[in-house]
Design an enzyme around this catalytic site. Structure first.
Site, short mmCIF file in Angstrom:
data_model
loop_
_atom_site.label_atom_id
_atom_site.label_comp_id
_atom_site.label_asym_id
_atom_site.label_seq_id
_atom_site.Cartn_x
_atom_site.Cartn_y
_atom_site.Cartn_z
N THR A 47 -27.16 -5.22 -10.26
CA THR A 47 -27.09 -5.90 -11.55
C THR A 47 -26.31 -5.08 -12.55
OG1 THR A 47 -29.27 -6.84 -11.11
CG2 THR A 47 -28.49 -6.93 -13.36
N THR A 48 -26.56 -3.77 -12.60
CA THR A 48 -25.91 -2.89 -13.57
C THR A 48 -24.43 -2.76 -13.29
OG1 THR A 48 -28.00 -1.69 -13.69
CG2 THR A 48 -26.11 -0.63 -14.69
N TYR A 110 -31.27 -18.64 -9.76
CA TYR A 110 -30.93 -19.98 -10.24
C TYR A 110 -31.61 -21.09 -9.47
CZ TYR A 110 -28.38 -24.03 -11.93
OH TYR A 110 -28.08 -25.25 -12.47
N TYR A 136 -35.53 -6.82 -3.68
CA TYR A 136 -35.35 -6.55 -5.12
C TYR A 136 -35.99 -7.69 -5.89
CZ TYR A 136 -32.74 -5.70 -9.53
OH TYR A 136 -32.37 -5.47 -10.82
N ARG A 141 -34.74 -11.80 -14.55
CA ARG A 141 -33.33 -12.19 -14.41
C ARG A 141 -33.14 -13.37 -13.46
NH1 ARG A 141 -28.96 -9.09 -16.12
NH2 ARG A 141 -29.47 -7.08 -17.09
N LYS A 164 -37.51 -2.70 -4.43
CA LYS A 164 -37.26 -2.30 -5.81
C LYS A 164 -38.02 -3.26 -6.69
CE LYS A 164 -33.77 -2.07 -9.45
NZ LYS A 164 -32.36 -2.35 -9.83
N ILE A 206 -34.74 3.20 -8.98
CA ILE A 206 -33.34 2.78 -9.08
C ILE A 206 -33.10 2.62 -10.57
CG2 ILE A 206 -31.65 0.99 -8.57
CD1 ILE A 206 -33.01 0.61 -5.88
#
Length: 294
Positions: A47-48, A110, A136, A141, A164, A206
Protein backbone atom coordinates in the site's frame (compact mmCIF):
# COMPACT_ATOMS: atom_id res chain seq x y z
CA UNK A 1 9.38 -23.70 18.74
CA UNK A 2 10.10 -23.12 15.06
CA UNK A 3 11.68 -19.74 14.34
CA UNK A 4 9.48 -17.30 12.40
CA UNK A 5 10.12 -17.05 8.68
CA UNK A 6 9.45 -13.32 8.69
CA UNK A 7 10.22 -11.18 11.73
CA UNK A 8 11.57 -7.90 12.96
CA UNK A 9 11.22 -4.53 11.26
CA UNK A 10 10.05 -4.94 7.69
CA UNK A 11 9.76 -1.62 5.90
CA UNK A 12 6.76 -0.99 3.67
CA UNK A 13 8.81 0.87 1.11
CA UNK A 14 7.62 4.03 -0.57
CA UNK A 15 8.12 4.24 -4.32
CA UNK A 16 9.97 7.50 -5.07
CA UNK A 17 8.76 9.34 -8.13
CA UNK A 18 10.28 12.11 -10.21
CA UNK A 19 8.56 13.84 -13.13
CA UNK A 20 5.91 11.14 -13.29
CA UNK A 21 8.29 8.18 -13.35
CA UNK A 22 9.77 5.82 -10.78
CA UNK A 23 13.03 7.36 -9.53
CA UNK A 24 15.22 4.26 -9.57
CA UNK A 25 18.31 6.03 -8.24
CA UNK A 26 16.37 7.33 -5.24
CA UNK A 27 14.82 3.90 -4.71
CA UNK A 28 18.26 2.30 -4.55
CA UNK A 29 19.53 4.92 -2.11
CA UNK A 30 16.47 4.50 0.11
CA UNK A 31 16.83 0.73 0.13
CA UNK A 32 20.53 0.90 0.94
CA UNK A 33 19.68 3.23 3.82
CA UNK A 34 17.21 0.66 5.13
CA UNK A 35 19.72 -2.16 4.93
CA UNK A 36 22.43 -0.09 6.63
CA UNK A 37 19.99 0.68 9.46
CA UNK A 38 19.54 -3.01 10.17
CA UNK A 39 15.96 -3.63 9.08
CA UNK A 40 15.06 -7.29 8.75
CA UNK A 41 13.08 -7.07 5.52
CA UNK A 42 11.30 -4.83 3.03
CA UNK A 43 8.00 -4.83 1.19
CA UNK A 44 8.08 -3.25 -2.27
CA UNK A 45 4.75 -2.52 -3.93
CA UNK A 46 2.56 -2.66 -0.85
CA UNK A 47 0.00 0.00 0.00
CA UNK A 48 2.77 2.44 0.97
CA UNK A 49 4.43 1.81 -2.39
CA UNK A 50 1.34 3.15 -4.21
CA UNK A 51 0.73 -0.22 -5.81
CA UNK A 52 -2.88 0.70 -6.59
CA UNK A 53 -1.87 3.55 -8.90
CA UNK A 54 1.32 2.32 -10.55
CA UNK A 55 1.17 0.49 -13.87
CA UNK A 56 1.73 -3.25 -14.16
CA UNK A 57 5.13 -2.66 -15.76
CA UNK A 58 6.14 -0.30 -12.96
CA UNK A 59 4.92 -2.77 -10.33
CA UNK A 60 7.01 -5.58 -11.78
CA UNK A 61 10.06 -3.36 -12.28
CA UNK A 62 10.08 -2.10 -8.69
CA UNK A 63 9.95 -5.64 -7.33
CA UNK A 64 12.69 -6.83 -9.67
CA UNK A 65 14.84 -3.83 -8.75
CA UNK A 66 14.28 -4.42 -5.03
CA UNK A 67 15.31 -8.07 -5.23
CA UNK A 68 18.39 -7.17 -7.27
CA UNK A 69 19.56 -4.40 -4.92
CA UNK A 70 18.82 -6.34 -1.74
CA UNK A 71 20.86 -9.26 -3.10
CA UNK A 72 19.89 -11.51 -0.22
CA UNK A 73 20.93 -9.06 2.52
CA UNK A 74 17.35 -8.65 3.75
CA UNK A 75 14.19 -10.55 3.00
CA UNK A 76 12.03 -9.14 0.21
CA UNK A 77 8.29 -9.71 0.57
CA UNK A 78 6.67 -8.54 -2.64
CA UNK A 79 3.33 -6.78 -2.52
CA UNK A 80 1.16 -8.99 -4.69
CA UNK A 81 -2.46 -8.33 -3.84
CA UNK A 82 -5.22 -7.65 -6.33
CA UNK A 83 -8.99 -7.41 -6.33
CA UNK A 84 -9.18 -10.45 -8.64
CA UNK A 85 -7.74 -13.86 -7.80
CA UNK A 86 -6.20 -14.50 -11.22
CA UNK A 87 -4.39 -11.16 -11.11
CA UNK A 88 -3.09 -11.87 -7.61
CA UNK A 89 -1.79 -15.26 -8.75
CA UNK A 90 0.05 -13.56 -11.63
CA UNK A 91 1.69 -11.16 -9.21
CA UNK A 92 2.72 -13.88 -6.77
CA UNK A 93 4.13 -15.92 -9.65
CA UNK A 94 6.14 -12.91 -10.81
CA UNK A 95 7.48 -12.43 -7.28
CA UNK A 96 8.63 -16.03 -7.21
CA UNK A 97 10.17 -15.81 -10.68
CA UNK A 98 12.33 -12.80 -9.82
CA UNK A 99 13.50 -14.26 -6.51
CA UNK A 100 11.40 -12.60 -3.80
CA UNK A 101 11.35 -14.40 -0.44
CA UNK A 102 7.60 -14.16 -0.05
CA UNK A 103 4.45 -12.35 -1.11
CA UNK A 104 2.20 -10.02 0.86
CA UNK A 105 -1.35 -10.55 -0.38
CA UNK A 106 -4.05 -8.13 0.74
CA UNK A 107 -7.70 -9.11 0.99
CA UNK A 108 -9.47 -8.32 -2.31
CA UNK A 109 -10.66 -4.74 -2.28
CA UNK A 110 -13.85 -3.15 -3.62
CA UNK A 111 -15.77 -6.36 -4.36
CA UNK A 112 -16.12 -7.27 -0.65
CA UNK A 113 -16.18 -11.10 -0.80
CA UNK A 114 -17.66 -13.28 1.93
CA UNK A 115 -15.46 -15.20 4.35
CA UNK A 116 -15.92 -18.26 2.14
CA UNK A 117 -14.78 -16.21 -0.83
CA UNK A 118 -11.77 -14.89 1.04
CA UNK A 119 -10.73 -18.39 2.05
CA UNK A 120 -11.13 -19.67 -1.50
CA UNK A 121 -9.16 -16.69 -2.85
CA UNK A 122 -6.15 -17.24 -0.62
CA UNK A 123 -6.20 -21.02 -1.00
CA UNK A 124 -6.21 -20.65 -4.80
CA UNK A 125 -3.13 -18.43 -4.61
CA UNK A 126 -1.32 -20.74 -2.20
CA UNK A 127 -2.07 -23.74 -4.40
CA UNK A 128 -0.97 -22.02 -7.61
CA UNK A 129 2.46 -20.78 -6.54
CA UNK A 130 5.02 -22.36 -4.21
CA UNK A 131 6.01 -19.18 -2.40
CA UNK A 132 5.44 -18.20 1.25
CA UNK A 133 2.35 -15.99 1.49
CA UNK A 134 1.58 -13.44 4.20
CA UNK A 135 -2.10 -12.62 4.50
CA UNK A 136 -2.79 -8.89 4.80
CA UNK A 137 -5.86 -7.70 6.68
CA UNK A 138 -6.52 -3.96 6.48
CA UNK A 139 -10.31 -3.52 6.56
CA UNK A 140 -10.06 0.26 6.75
CA UNK A 141 -8.75 0.28 3.18
CA UNK A 142 -10.35 -2.78 1.59
CA UNK A 143 -13.85 -2.76 3.02
CA UNK A 144 -13.64 -6.38 4.17
CA UNK A 145 -12.33 -7.92 7.39
CA UNK A 146 -10.55 -11.28 7.38
CA UNK A 147 -12.15 -13.02 10.35
CA UNK A 148 -10.03 -14.82 12.94
CA UNK A 149 -11.63 -18.16 12.13
CA UNK A 150 -10.82 -17.69 8.43
CA UNK A 151 -7.21 -16.90 9.28
CA UNK A 152 -7.03 -20.08 11.37
CA UNK A 153 -8.41 -22.14 8.51
CA UNK A 154 -5.93 -20.63 6.05
CA UNK A 155 -3.02 -21.18 8.44
CA UNK A 156 -3.39 -24.90 7.81
CA UNK A 157 -2.04 -24.41 4.27
CA UNK A 158 1.75 -24.91 4.20
CA UNK A 159 2.31 -21.95 1.85
CA UNK A 160 0.40 -19.49 4.06
CA UNK A 161 2.94 -18.59 6.70
CA UNK A 162 1.54 -15.61 8.57
CA UNK A 163 -0.50 -12.45 8.62
CA UNK A 164 0.05 -8.72 8.56
CA UNK A 165 -2.66 -7.44 10.89
CA UNK A 166 -3.35 -3.73 10.40
CA UNK A 167 -6.49 -3.65 12.56
CA UNK A 168 -4.75 -2.48 15.73
CA UNK A 169 -6.89 -4.96 17.72
CA UNK A 170 -4.72 -6.57 20.39
CA UNK A 171 -7.33 -9.22 21.09
CA UNK A 172 -6.80 -10.78 17.68
CA UNK A 173 -3.22 -11.82 18.25
CA UNK A 174 -4.09 -13.53 21.54
CA UNK A 175 -6.89 -15.44 19.80
CA UNK A 176 -4.61 -16.51 16.96
CA UNK A 177 -1.85 -17.67 19.29
CA UNK A 178 -4.41 -19.77 21.15
CA UNK A 179 -6.14 -21.24 18.09
CA UNK A 180 -3.45 -21.63 15.41
CA UNK A 181 -1.17 -24.59 16.11
CA UNK A 182 2.37 -24.71 14.78
CA UNK A 183 4.44 -21.86 13.33
CA UNK A 184 2.51 -18.85 12.02
CA UNK A 185 4.10 -15.40 11.78
CA UNK A 186 2.03 -12.68 13.46
CA UNK A 187 3.13 -9.29 12.16
CA UNK A 188 1.70 -5.92 13.08
CA UNK A 189 0.70 -3.58 10.28
CA UNK A 190 0.16 -0.68 12.65
CA UNK A 191 3.22 1.27 13.82
CA UNK A 192 1.52 2.84 16.82
CA UNK A 193 0.64 -0.53 18.37
CA UNK A 194 3.82 -2.47 17.55
CA UNK A 195 5.08 -2.46 21.13
CA UNK A 196 1.86 -3.97 22.44
CA UNK A 197 1.52 -6.36 19.52
CA UNK A 198 5.01 -7.78 19.94
CA UNK A 199 4.56 -7.96 23.71
CA UNK A 200 1.51 -10.13 22.98
CA UNK A 201 3.73 -12.48 20.97
CA UNK A 202 3.97 -10.82 17.57
CA UNK A 203 7.04 -11.51 15.46
CA UNK A 204 7.49 -8.04 14.00
CA UNK A 205 6.02 -5.09 12.15
CA UNK A 206 5.56 -4.08 8.54
CA UNK A 207 6.24 -0.42 9.10
CA UNK A 208 5.62 2.91 7.41
CA UNK A 209 7.58 4.85 10.04
CA UNK A 210 10.75 2.87 9.33
CA UNK A 211 10.91 4.53 5.90
CA UNK A 212 11.78 7.70 7.80
CA UNK A 213 13.35 6.44 11.04
CA UNK A 214 14.67 2.94 10.39
CA UNK A 215 17.32 2.88 13.12
CA UNK A 216 14.85 3.95 15.80
CA UNK A 217 12.25 1.41 14.71
CA UNK A 218 14.89 -1.34 14.76
CA UNK A 219 15.95 -0.24 18.25
CA UNK A 220 12.31 -0.35 19.41
CA UNK A 221 11.80 -3.84 18.03
CA UNK A 222 15.09 -5.13 19.42
CA UNK A 223 14.20 -3.84 22.87
CA UNK A 224 10.82 -5.59 22.80
CA UNK A 225 12.35 -8.80 21.42
CA UNK A 226 14.94 -8.84 24.22
CA UNK A 227 12.27 -8.32 26.86
CA UNK A 228 13.45 -4.83 27.85
CA UNK A 229 10.06 -3.14 27.89
CA UNK A 230 11.34 -0.06 29.72
CA UNK A 231 13.80 0.62 26.90
CA UNK A 232 11.13 -0.19 24.33
CA UNK A 233 8.83 2.41 25.90
CA UNK A 234 11.61 4.97 25.67
CA UNK A 235 11.93 4.36 21.94
CA UNK A 236 8.17 4.30 21.50
CA UNK A 237 7.85 7.66 23.25
CA UNK A 238 10.45 9.08 20.88
CA UNK A 239 8.61 7.72 17.84
CA UNK A 240 4.98 8.25 18.86
CA UNK A 241 4.53 11.66 17.26
CA UNK A 242 6.12 10.50 14.01
CA UNK A 243 3.99 7.35 13.87
CA UNK A 244 0.91 9.54 14.17
CA UNK A 245 2.06 12.37 11.90
CA UNK A 246 2.71 10.03 8.98
CA UNK A 247 -1.05 9.44 8.79
CA UNK A 248 -2.25 13.03 9.14
CA UNK A 249 -2.77 12.98 5.38
CA UNK A 250 -3.31 10.17 2.89
CA UNK A 251 -0.36 7.78 3.14
CA UNK A 252 2.32 7.76 1.80
CA UNK A 253 2.20 11.52 1.15
CA UNK A 254 3.40 12.43 4.67
CA UNK A 255 6.21 9.86 4.52
CA UNK A 256 7.35 11.26 1.20
CA UNK A 257 7.25 14.79 2.61
CA UNK A 258 9.37 13.69 5.57
CA UNK A 259 11.86 11.93 3.32
CA UNK A 260 12.02 14.99 1.06
CA UNK A 261 12.85 17.08 4.14
CA UNK A 262 15.72 14.67 4.74
CA UNK A 263 16.87 15.11 1.13
CA UNK A 264 16.17 11.52 0.10
CA UNK A 265 13.45 11.85 -2.57
CA UNK A 266 10.81 14.20 -3.92
CA UNK A 267 7.35 14.66 -2.41
CA UNK A 268 5.77 13.48 -5.67
CA UNK A 269 2.90 10.98 -5.49
CA UNK A 270 0.73 9.47 -8.20
CA UNK A 271 -2.85 10.70 -8.63
CA UNK A 272 -5.39 10.32 -7.08
CA UNK A 273 -3.00 11.01 -4.20
CA UNK A 274 -1.68 14.56 -3.88
CA UNK A 275 1.24 15.93 -1.88
CA UNK A 276 0.84 16.58 1.83
CA UNK A 277 -1.23 19.66 2.70
CA UNK A 278 0.67 22.69 3.93
CA UNK A 279 -1.40 22.74 7.11
CA UNK A 280 -0.09 19.28 8.09
CA UNK A 281 3.58 19.91 7.42
CA UNK A 282 4.41 21.70 10.70
CA UNK A 283 3.22 18.66 12.69
CA UNK A 284 5.43 16.39 10.59
CA UNK A 285 8.38 18.76 11.04
CA UNK A 286 7.88 18.67 14.80
CA UNK A 287 7.58 14.89 14.79
CA UNK A 288 10.83 14.60 12.86
CA UNK A 289 12.54 16.73 15.47
CA UNK A 290 11.07 14.66 18.32
CA UNK A 291 12.42 11.53 16.64
CA UNK A 292 15.88 13.07 16.39
CA UNK A 293 15.61 13.72 12.67
CA UNK A 294 14.98 17.45 12.61
Amino acid sequence: MTAPLFKGVITALITPLRDGNVDEAAFEALLERQIAAGVHGVVPMGTTGESASLTGDEHRRVIELCVKIAAGRVRVIAGAGASGTDKAIERVQHAKTVGADGALVVTPYYNRPSQAGLQAHFEAIAEAVQLPVLLYNVPGRTGVDLANATVAALAAHPNIVGIKDATGDMGRISWMRAHIPGPFDLISGDDASVLGYCAHGGTGVISVASNVAPEAMVALYNAVASGDLALARTWQDRLADLQSALFLDSSPSPAKYALAKLGLCTEEVRLPLVPTRDGVKPAIDAALAAAGLG
